[in-house]
Design a protein around this motif. Sequence first.
Motif, PDB file in Angstrom:
ATOM      1  N   ALA A 176     -28.410  63.613  11.648  1.00  0.00           N
ATOM      2  CA  ALA A 176     -28.101  62.779  10.397  1.00  0.00           C
ATOM      3  C   ALA A 176     -27.364  63.668   9.117  1.00  0.00           C
ATOM      4  CB  ALA A 176     -29.682  62.421   9.985  1.00  0.00           C
ATOM      5  N   ALA A 177     -27.563  64.792   9.185  1.00  0.00           N
ATOM      6  CA  ALA A 177     -26.905  65.443   7.939  1.00  0.00           C
ATOM      7  C   ALA A 177     -25.545  65.832   8.281  1.00  0.00           C
ATOM      8  CB  ALA A 177     -27.622  66.873   7.712  1.00  0.00           C
ATOM      9  N   ALA A 178     -25.362  66.205   9.545  1.00  0.00           N
ATOM     10  CA  ALA A 178     -24.127  66.509   9.961  1.00  0.00           C
ATOM     11  C   ALA A 178     -22.854  64.913   9.808  1.00  0.00           C
ATOM     12  CB  ALA A 178     -24.008  66.846  11.167  1.00  0.00           C
ATOM     13  N   LEU A 179     -23.645  63.915  10.126  1.00  0.00           N
ATOM     14  CA  LEU A 179     -22.844  62.666  10.063  1.00  0.00           C
ATOM     15  C   LEU A 179     -22.892  61.944   8.770  1.00  0.00           C
ATOM     16  CD1 LEU A 179     -24.505  61.023  13.170  1.00  0.00           C
ATOM     17  CD2 LEU A 179     -22.230  62.025  13.206  1.00  0.00           C
ATOM     18  N   GLU A 180     -23.589  62.470   7.818  1.00  0.00           N
ATOM     19  CA  GLU A 180     -23.611  61.963   6.300  1.00  0.00           C
ATOM     20  C   GLU A 180     -22.011  62.355   5.836  1.00  0.00           C
ATOM     21  OE1 GLU A 180     -24.827  60.078   3.122  1.00  0.00           O
ATOM     22  OE2 GLU A 180     -25.887  60.228   5.056  1.00  0.00           O
ATOM     23  N   GLY A 181     -21.394  61.141   5.389  1.00  0.00           N
ATOM     24  CA  GLY A 181     -20.051  61.300   4.702  1.00  0.00           C
ATOM     25  C   GLY A 181     -18.860  61.662   5.674  1.00  0.00           C
ATOM     26  N   MET A 182     -19.226  61.705   7.009  1.00  0.00           N
ATOM     27  CA  MET A 182     -18.123  62.018   7.736  1.00  0.00           C
ATOM     28  C   MET A 182     -16.931  60.994   7.872  1.00  0.00           C
ATOM     29  SD  MET A 182     -18.428  62.571  12.234  1.00  0.00           S
ATOM     30  CE  MET A 182     -19.268  64.274  12.126  1.00  0.00           C
ATOM     31  N   ARG A 183     -17.180  59.922   7.866  1.00  0.00           N
ATOM     32  CA  ARG A 183     -16.257  58.732   7.791  1.00  0.00           C
ATOM     33  C   ARG A 183     -17.218  57.441   7.091  1.00  0.00           C
ATOM     34  NH1 ARG A 183     -15.934  55.368  12.229  1.00  0.00           N
ATOM     35  NH2 ARG A 183     -13.878  54.673  11.658  1.00  0.00           N
ATOM     36  N   PRO A 184     -16.121  56.532   6.407  1.00  0.00           N
ATOM     37  CA  PRO A 184     -16.922  55.417   5.948  1.00  0.00           C
ATOM     38  C   PRO A 184     -17.550  54.451   7.040  1.00  0.00           C
ATOM     39  CG  PRO A 184     -14.618  55.578   5.038  1.00  0.00           C
ATOM     40  CD  PRO A 184     -14.668  56.604   6.132  1.00  0.00           C
ATOM     41  N   GLY A 185     -18.808  54.058   6.865  1.00  0.00           N
ATOM     42  CA  GLY A 185     -19.477  53.217   7.906  1.00  0.00           C
ATOM     43  C   GLY A 185     -20.280  53.872   8.806  1.00  0.00           C
ATOM     44  N   LEU A 186     -20.095  55.299   9.159  1.00  0.00           N
ATOM     45  CA  LEU A 186     -20.621  56.129  10.196  1.00  0.00           C
ATOM     46  C   LEU A 186     -21.884  56.741   9.518  1.00  0.00           C
ATOM     47  CD1 LEU A 186     -20.258  57.205  12.946  1.00  0.00           C
ATOM     48  CD2 LEU A 186     -19.439  59.225  11.780  1.00  0.00           C
ATOM     49  N   ARG A 187     -22.960  56.613  10.242  1.00  0.00           N
ATOM     50  CA  ARG A 187     -24.203  57.268  10.049  1.00  0.00           C
ATOM     51  C   ARG A 187     -25.481  56.964  10.844  1.00  0.00           C
ATOM     52  NH1 ARG A 187     -28.135  53.646   6.828  1.00  0.00           N
ATOM     53  NH2 ARG A 187     -27.447  51.702   6.942  1.00  0.00           N
ATOM     54  N   TRP A 188     -26.361  58.059  10.764  1.00  0.00           N
ATOM     55  CA  TRP A 188     -27.273  57.853  11.737  1.00  0.00           C
ATOM     56  C   TRP A 188     -28.547  56.832  11.361  1.00  0.00           C
ATOM     57  CZ3 TRP A 188     -27.929  58.904  16.586  1.00  0.00           C
ATOM     58  CH2 TRP A 188     -29.117  59.028  17.454  1.00  0.00           C
ATOM     59  N   LEU A 189     -28.660  55.838  12.221  1.00  0.00           N
ATOM     60  CA  LEU A 189     -29.756  54.929  11.824  1.00  0.00           C
ATOM     61  C   LEU A 189     -31.207  55.145  12.479  1.00  0.00           C
ATOM     62  CD1 LEU A 189     -27.557  51.644  12.732  1.00  0.00           C
ATOM     63  CD2 LEU A 189     -27.876  52.648  10.430  1.00  0.00           C
ATOM     64  N   GLY A 190     -31.233  56.127  12.965  1.00  0.00           N
ATOM     65  CA  GLY A 190     -32.596  56.439  13.511  1.00  0.00           C
ATOM     66  C   GLY A 190     -32.900  55.323  14.891  1.00  0.00           C
ATOM     67  N   GLY A 191     -33.767  55.733  15.603  1.00  0.00           N
ATOM     68  CA  GLY A 191     -34.349  55.147  16.777  1.00  0.00           C
ATOM     69  C   GLY A 191     -32.988  54.995  17.881  1.00  0.00           C
ATOM     70  N   SER A 192     -32.309  56.248  18.009  1.00  0.00           N
ATOM     71  CA  SER A 192     -31.311  56.447  18.970  1.00  0.00           C
ATOM     72  C   SER A 192     -30.060  55.427  18.452  1.00  0.00           C
ATOM     73  CB  SER A 192     -31.650  56.093  20.362  1.00  0.00           C
ATOM     74  OG  SER A 192     -32.648  57.126  20.609  1.00  0.00           O
ATOM     75  N   ARG A 193     -29.866  55.187  17.191  1.00  0.00           N
ATOM     76  CA  ARG A 193     -28.606  54.246  16.937  1.00  0.00           C
ATOM     77  C   ARG A 193     -27.671  55.128  15.933  1.00  0.00           C
ATOM     78  NH1 ARG A 193     -31.231  49.355  14.029  1.00  0.00           N
ATOM     79  NH2 ARG A 193     -32.350  51.041  13.141  1.00  0.00           N
ATOM     80  N   LEU A 194     -26.479  54.948  16.465  1.00  0.00           N
ATOM     81  CA  LEU A 194     -25.447  55.658  15.542  1.00  0.00           C
ATOM     82  C   LEU A 194     -24.283  54.447  15.368  1.00  0.00           C
ATOM     83  CD1 LEU A 194     -23.680  58.053  14.619  1.00  0.00           C
ATOM     84  CD2 LEU A 194     -22.529  57.892  16.877  1.00  0.00           C
ATOM     85  N   GLN A 195     -24.808  54.146  13.915  1.00  0.00           N
ATOM     86  CA  GLN A 195     -23.852  53.283  13.345  1.00  0.00           C
ATOM     87  C   GLN A 195     -22.199  53.948  13.201  1.00  0.00           C
ATOM     88  OE1 GLN A 195     -24.777  51.268   9.557  1.00  0.00           O
ATOM     89  NE2 GLN A 195     -22.886  51.300   8.978  1.00  0.00           N
TER      90      GLN A 195
END
Length: 387
Positions: A176-195
């Motif tokens: 979740a920390a690594a994906l934060e701010g990586m690119r617009p719209g991308l984030r870890w949602l939890g529950g094995s879901r990657l937006q």
Amino acid sequence: MGWWQVNADTLAESRFVPSALAETTASLMVLHRGEAAHPGERAWLAAHLPAYRERLAADPLTALLVRAALGRRWIADFLTPTPTGEAGPGDGEAAFEEELARLRATPPDTARADLTVSLRGPLPARLDRSDLPARAADLLAWVWRETVRPTWPRRRRIVEADIVARTRQVGQGGWAAALEGMRPGLRWLGGSRLQINAYDNPPREISGARLLFVPVTPKAGWVSWDLSAAEGAGESGGPARAGAGGVTGRASGGTRPGPVGAAGGPERSRHRYAVVYPCAGQLADPERTAAPEPLGRLLGPARAAVLVLLDAPKSTTQLVALTGQGLGSVGRHLKVLLDAGLVLRRRAGRSVLYYRTAVGDALVRAQGEPAGRRGGLSAKHREKTSE
């Protein structure tokens, strides 16, 4: 919103990888956009945009192809093949040619079908031809040769520094920390879901696939997938926006990725999914990390470069990647800076991070101030105190 279902094993085995072709494609997007994201990119555009426009003016058909492939909401799938993640060290030439060969081998029917998706409408009569993949590959080869390859060593160092930083973030704060701010719209949602973006797309089950994260130095990004190693019917990708984070995908010869909850066969482990994202801004903009010439005279250019880079905590591995200096040289510079009270260090997990002290900040910041204001006294005040 579009999201992928990713199980723990797939995420644990995912990798950060460089790609010379992704770097070149992102550079093409910046040239096509004609707008810079930071001063360093502005200088690069000023140097190469006239020649790029001149090349397209001399080849109107390729110019039409680029406009069609880099649509307002879609990127033509064949233009962004999913990296293999197998590129090794070196100057990037061999890796680039290997990746470009896959694009060049795209069947003409596939390229034309992809363009109808990126255009969101019928294919113009002038593009109803069989040499579209070759034309796209030739243009990318030109962008690589003229605008990317001359600075590839520096670009590669920036990419590697970003990989080091992201990998450390995974170790310290999880994905979740690594994906934060990586690119617009991308984030870890939890529950094995990657937006992956904010578009209203159906979810995709990618558990068991190879998941790659690919940093590039230009301000551009997209996601893609390649299911060509499996058997079954094919499917072409989804919505994309060049530079704002898009989606491309190909399942040429591949099984259609099932909806969430669908069982995955053994061939799923050969599927590849990639997230291409821009490197962190402070790494990608060379003007933000260039050592001022007076500071270089004071400390030595190499040592000054290390001090300037420590506006945010960095490891020796990152400093080696960003500066191109050897590990021993960086270590010696850090020791001198530590002894002088210009930097401090702290341990973060298995890494030791270095960062500037207030004195180091003041020294670097003073380089951007008029000579009469350094030290906090105006020139007029110093004249009075010297009387």
